[in-house]
Design an enzyme around this catalytic site. Structure first.
Site, PDB file in Angstrom:
ATOM      1  N   LYS A  58      88.933 -13.849 -45.038  1.00 31.44           N
ATOM      2  CA  LYS A  58      90.861 -13.746 -45.376  1.00 31.44           C
ATOM      3  C   LYS A  58      90.753 -14.826 -43.807  1.00 31.44           C
ATOM      4  CE  LYS A  58      92.693 -14.306 -48.316  1.00 31.44           C
ATOM      5  NZ  LYS A  58      92.925 -14.469 -49.110  1.00 31.44           N
ATOM      6  N   SER A 275      86.693  -4.184 -52.724  1.00 35.08           N
ATOM      7  CA  SER A 275      85.889  -5.416 -54.320  1.00 35.08           C
ATOM      8  C   SER A 275      84.680  -5.520 -53.946  1.00 35.08           C
ATOM      9  CB  SER A 275      87.142  -6.198 -53.237  1.00 35.08           C
ATOM     10  OG  SER A 275      86.929  -6.590 -52.267  1.00 35.08           O
TER      11      SER A 275
HETATM   12  N1  PMP Z   1      89.209  -8.513 -51.680  1.00 38.43           N
HETATM   13  C1  PMP Z   1      89.425  -8.235 -50.737  1.00 38.43           C
HETATM   14  C2  PMP Z   1      88.906  -7.108 -49.535  1.00 38.43           C
HETATM   15  C3  PMP Z   1      90.804  -9.438 -49.728  1.00 38.43           C
HETATM   16  O1  PMP Z   1      91.339  -8.880 -49.113  1.00 38.43           O
HETATM   17  C4  PMP Z   1      90.827 -10.335 -50.807  1.00 38.43           C
HETATM   18  C5  PMP Z   1      92.239 -10.794 -50.341  1.00 38.43           C
HETATM   19  N2  PMP Z   1      93.991 -10.140 -51.247  1.00 38.43           N
HETATM   20  C6  PMP Z   1      90.238 -10.269 -52.246  1.00 38.43           C
HETATM   21  C7  PMP Z   1      89.024  -9.425 -52.329  1.00 38.43           C
HETATM   22  C8  PMP Z   1      90.631 -11.594 -52.680  1.00 38.43           C
HETATM   23  O2  PMP Z   1      90.347 -13.014 -52.061  1.00 38.43           O
HETATM   24  P1  PMP Z   1      91.275 -14.178 -53.040  1.00 38.43           P
HETATM   25  O3  PMP Z   1      92.977 -13.698 -52.827  1.00 38.43           O
HETATM   26  O4  PMP Z   1      91.055 -16.022 -51.789  1.00 38.43           O
HETATM   27  O5  PMP Z   1      91.391 -14.449 -54.125  1.00 38.43           O
END
Ligand code: PMP
Length: 317
Positions: A58, A275
């Site tokens: 991010k 994630s």
């Molecule tokens: N994984 C994590 C740990 C995140 O904090 C985020 C952001 N919300 C994402 C994945 C997904 O990224 P994006 O917001 O670019 O879709």
């Protein structure tokens, strides 16, 4: 700055001359070996996004949106940067805000991990809590309320709607992947939160080579433990979401994602967050069907951000 080059890092002396924000992006692409035995013809790589100074993918979006606001004049030092965030974007806003001298106010669900709250406070940002039962959507509604009540006080980048979020990945992440694989990438897999990472990267990869196959990963249902990811069918759908750049959208169950996050820590020394486990789940599912190719995914953050959630300690070895 040309992607892949580090003009501000004097390699001889190790001195960074232009501030911490210039170290955002240009993350390493790691070879992942855990599927190699079963799928020897598949090369798997992951962008190690915790190498960004704020510790997550991010940083890229926050810097891009803040610098876009500076260029357009929407952001001045009289305004406070405000947004809703499940954590990583908040840390990124806080770091970039501190480095550039802006006040930062963040709305987050009350149940985000203790490490994340502590980090934004450490960077000097203010937190407003929204109802944990309403998740990230509750935080979005709350920030809209605050901005509507005092619109001139705030710069509201709105990461879910801001094209500069997507652009960070279109101009950054995707170009780095193309360079780091010498254009050999055949498949791209990434999780969906704001969808910025997936949409920006997938769009540029497809512009480069329409045959590159793209797979977006979301939680299987609305009650899940994959912090940072969104279940789009039951969420406020981000304005920047563009399903036309996704060849497939897969729903990932929570426990298998946790298992893979634990496994990659123990077998490859990569301590990654929830994630990243979801990304690995999708890579493994993809491997079962394609069996060969060059797969690139994104590991958005590190596991040390989730120690208090019990991710690594909740299961006996
Ligand atoms: N994984 C994590 C740990 C995140 O904090 C985020 C952001 N919300 C994402 C994945 C997904 O990224 P994006 O917001 O670019 O879709």
């Amino acid at each position: 700055m040309a992607p892949g080059s580090y003009p501000l890092l004097n390699m001889a002396q190790g001195i960074v001359t232009a501030g911490i924000t210039r170290l955002i992006g240009n993350t390493p692409l790691l070879r992942i070996r855990m599927f190699e035995r079963d799928f020897p013809k598949l090369e798997v790589y992951a962008k190690a996004e915790w190498f960004n100074p704020g510790g997550s993918v991010k940083d890229r979006a926050a810097l891009s949106m803040i610098e876009d606001g500076e260029r357009s004049g929407a952001l001045t030092h009289q305004k406070t940067i405000i947004d809703s965030t499940s954590g990583n974007t908040g840390i990124a806003y806080s770091l970039v805000g501190a480095a550039k001298g802006y006040r930062v106010k963040l709305v987050m669900p009350g149940n985000v991990s203790a490490e994340r709250k502590a980090l934004v406070v450490a960077y000097g940002a203010e937190i407003v809590y929204s109802d944990p039962l309403e998740g990230s959507d509750g935080a979005i509604l709350k920030v809209r309320e605050l901005v509507a009540a005092d619109p001139d006080a705030y710069f509201y980048p709105d990461q879910y709607s801001n094209p500069a979020n997507v652009r960070a990945h279109y101009d950054g992440t995707a170009i780095e992947i193309l360079e780091q694989t010498s254009g050999r990438v055949t498949h791209f897999v990434a999780g969906l939160g704001t969808t910025g990472t997936f949409v920006g990267t997938a769009r540029r990869l497809k512009d480069q080579d329409a045959a590159i196959h793209t797979i977006a990963v979301q939680p299987e249902d609305s009650f899940h433990g994959l912090e940072g990811l969104k279940h789009l069918p039951t969420a406020i759908v981000p304005k920047i979401w563009d399903p036309s750049v996704a060849d497939e959208v897969w729903g990932c169950p929570t426990e298998p994602a946790y298992d893979l996050a634990r496994e990659v820590a123990r077998t490859e020394g990569l301590l990654v967050g929830h994630s990243s486990g979801a990304a690995l789940w999708a890579v493994r599912r993809l491997a079962e069907t394609v069996r060969e190719g060059v797969v690139v995914t994104v590991f958005p953050d590190s596991g040390d951000r989730y120690i208090s959630t019990g991710l690594y300690g909740s299961k006996a070895r």
